[in-house]
Enzyme design. Structure first.
Site, PDB file in Angstrom:
ATOM      1  N   HIS A   1       0.837  -1.197   0.000  1.00 39.34           N
ATOM      2  CA  HIS A   1       0.000   0.000   0.000  1.00 39.34           C
ATOM      3  C   HIS A   1       0.878   1.255   0.000  1.00 39.34           C
ATOM      4  O   HIS A   1       0.658   2.177  -0.803  1.00 39.34           O
ATOM      5  CB  HIS A   1      -0.909  -0.024   1.235  1.00 39.34           C
ATOM      6  CG  HIS A   1      -1.644   1.257   1.488  1.00 39.34           C
ATOM      7  ND1 HIS A   1      -2.991   1.413   1.229  1.00 39.34           N
ATOM      8  CD2 HIS A   1      -1.218   2.450   1.996  1.00 39.34           C
ATOM      9  CE1 HIS A   1      -3.354   2.650   1.556  1.00 39.34           C
ATOM     10  NE2 HIS A   1      -2.300   3.290   2.029  1.00 39.34           N
ATOM     11  N   GLU A   2       1.870   1.295   0.877  1.00 40.43           N
ATOM     12  CA  GLU A   2       2.728   2.480   0.969  1.00 40.43           C
ATOM     13  C   GLU A   2       3.597   2.651  -0.274  1.00 40.43           C
ATOM     14  O   GLU A   2       3.812   3.768  -0.748  1.00 40.43           O
ATOM     15  CB  GLU A   2       3.602   2.394   2.225  1.00 40.43           C
ATOM     16  CG  GLU A   2       2.837   2.403   3.532  1.00 40.43           C
ATOM     17  CD  GLU A   2       1.932   3.618   3.671  1.00 40.43           C
ATOM     18  OE1 GLU A   2       2.238   4.676   3.077  1.00 40.43           O
ATOM     19  OE2 GLU A   2       0.902   3.499   4.359  1.00 40.43           O
TER      20      GLU A   2
ATOM     21  N   GLU B   1      -6.095   7.038  -0.792  1.00 34.81           N
ATOM     22  CA  GLU B   1      -6.004   5.877   0.091  1.00 34.81           C
ATOM     23  C   GLU B   1      -6.725   4.675  -0.524  1.00 34.81           C
ATOM     24  O   GLU B   1      -6.232   3.545  -0.457  1.00 34.81           O
ATOM     25  CB  GLU B   1      -6.589   6.203   1.464  1.00 34.81           C
ATOM     26  CG  GLU B   1      -5.778   7.201   2.276  1.00 34.81           C
ATOM     27  CD  GLU B   1      -4.365   6.722   2.561  1.00 34.81           C
ATOM     28  OE1 GLU B   1      -4.148   5.496   2.662  1.00 34.81           O
ATOM     29  OE2 GLU B   1      -3.464   7.571   2.658  1.00 34.81           O
TER      30      GLU B   1
END
Length: 308
Positions: free
Chosen positions: A146-147, A224
């Protein structure tokens, strides 16, 4: 958007472009309007204040990694200091075909992770001590994917630059007020004539800040969701990310508010907001609700589970 094996997101690109265009346009209008309003009373004051605001934006752009690391009390770690963490990021970067960012650990009990940096070459992916040991290896890799997708999509850079618009607007308001009263005095003959200028600057600065506040939160929530999607498709384990998000949210809700305030400055960059016991369904939230994120991941899981 950076070239990698992370799935692209046209919606994210369009939103980032729109936010940058709108905020840039508002900032130009503010500087020009200030210059015209002040006129001959203080030639060039609006331009000088505008340049000061741009200087802040450039500083934030150039030092975004240092600022975020300092806010989270993080330090860079070597492969010798954190071999397992580096190993996970090595595998994910090879899978995504992207440059490996620097790796950091933040000394805080708040379980979280974030990415920052003006480019993939200057990026840092950081986890907190609170998250270490809380997640399984699959869940940690899902969080790191995700990051890394934030780095590949370059949305961290856009968030950093765009957030400077609100800071610059505040500087313009404060600077113009100081300049007006400094140049023309408080009770002298210029006070009455200067007040409309001061009022214009304050009101328009507030408008720029309000617009940037809303736009950034809309962009932040979408980015996000985009990172959740990209990370889930890269690892092919949306269920692991869903499990990690649930654990992180539950863990953050158990952290005292005093500790959460220590990392609140970088909350918008984190995978889970460092805010406990409040609803995330409001316009002011920087993250989508947990329910929305889990629903998206469940749909991806169902899609991946279908026979090809």
């Amino acid at each position: 958007m950076a070239r990698s094996r992370f799935v692209g997101d046209a919606g994210l690109t369009a939103r980032m472009t729109t936010v940058m265009f709108l905020l840039g346009g508002l900032f130009v209008v503010l500087v020009v309007g200030l210059s015209l309003a002040i006129g001959t009373r203080a030639p060039g004051l609006g331009v000088l204040i505008g340049l000061g605001g741009i200087g802040v934006a450039v500083y934030q752009w150039a030092n975004s990694d240092k600022v975020a690391m300092r806010a989270m009390r993080a330090r860079e770690v070597t492969p010798e200091q954190a071999p397992e963490l580096h190993g996970m990021i090595d595998r994910l970067c090879a899978l995504a075909d992207m440059p490996k960012p620097r790796v950091g650990i933040a000394d805080t009990a708040v379980p979280n992770a974030f990415a920052t940096g003006r480019s993939p070459e200057r990026a840092v992916v950081c986890v907190t001590t609170g998250i270490l040991g809380m997640l399984t290896a699959e869940e940690m890799e899902a969080v790191l994917a995700h990051e890394l997708s934030h780095v590949a999509h370059r949305d961290v850079l856009v968030m950093t630059v765009a957030s400077s618009a609100g800071i610059a607007a505040g500087m313009l308001g404060q600077g113009a007020r100081f300049g007006a009263f400094g140049f023309f005095g408080g009770r002298g003959r210029g006070s009455f004539g200067v007040m409309p200028v001061w009022l214009f600057v304050v009101l328009f600065s507030l408008a720029v800040y309000a617009v940037s506040f809303v736009l950034l939160r809309l962009l932040s929530r979408y980015r996000e969701l985009a990172a959740d999607r990209a990370g889930a498709y890269l690892t092919m384990r949306p269920d692991a990310l869903a499990s990690a998000l649930t654990k992180l949210t539950d863990g953050i809700n158990q952290i005292p508010q005093r500790d959460l305030r220590q990392v609140s400055a970088a909350s918008a960059l984190c995978i889970a907001p460092a805010i406990g016991g409040v609803s995330l369904k409001t316009l002011t939230s920087t993250h989508p609700s947990l329910e929305q994120r889990l629903d998206q991941l469940a749909k991806i899981q169902a899609e991946l589970s279908r026979p090809s």
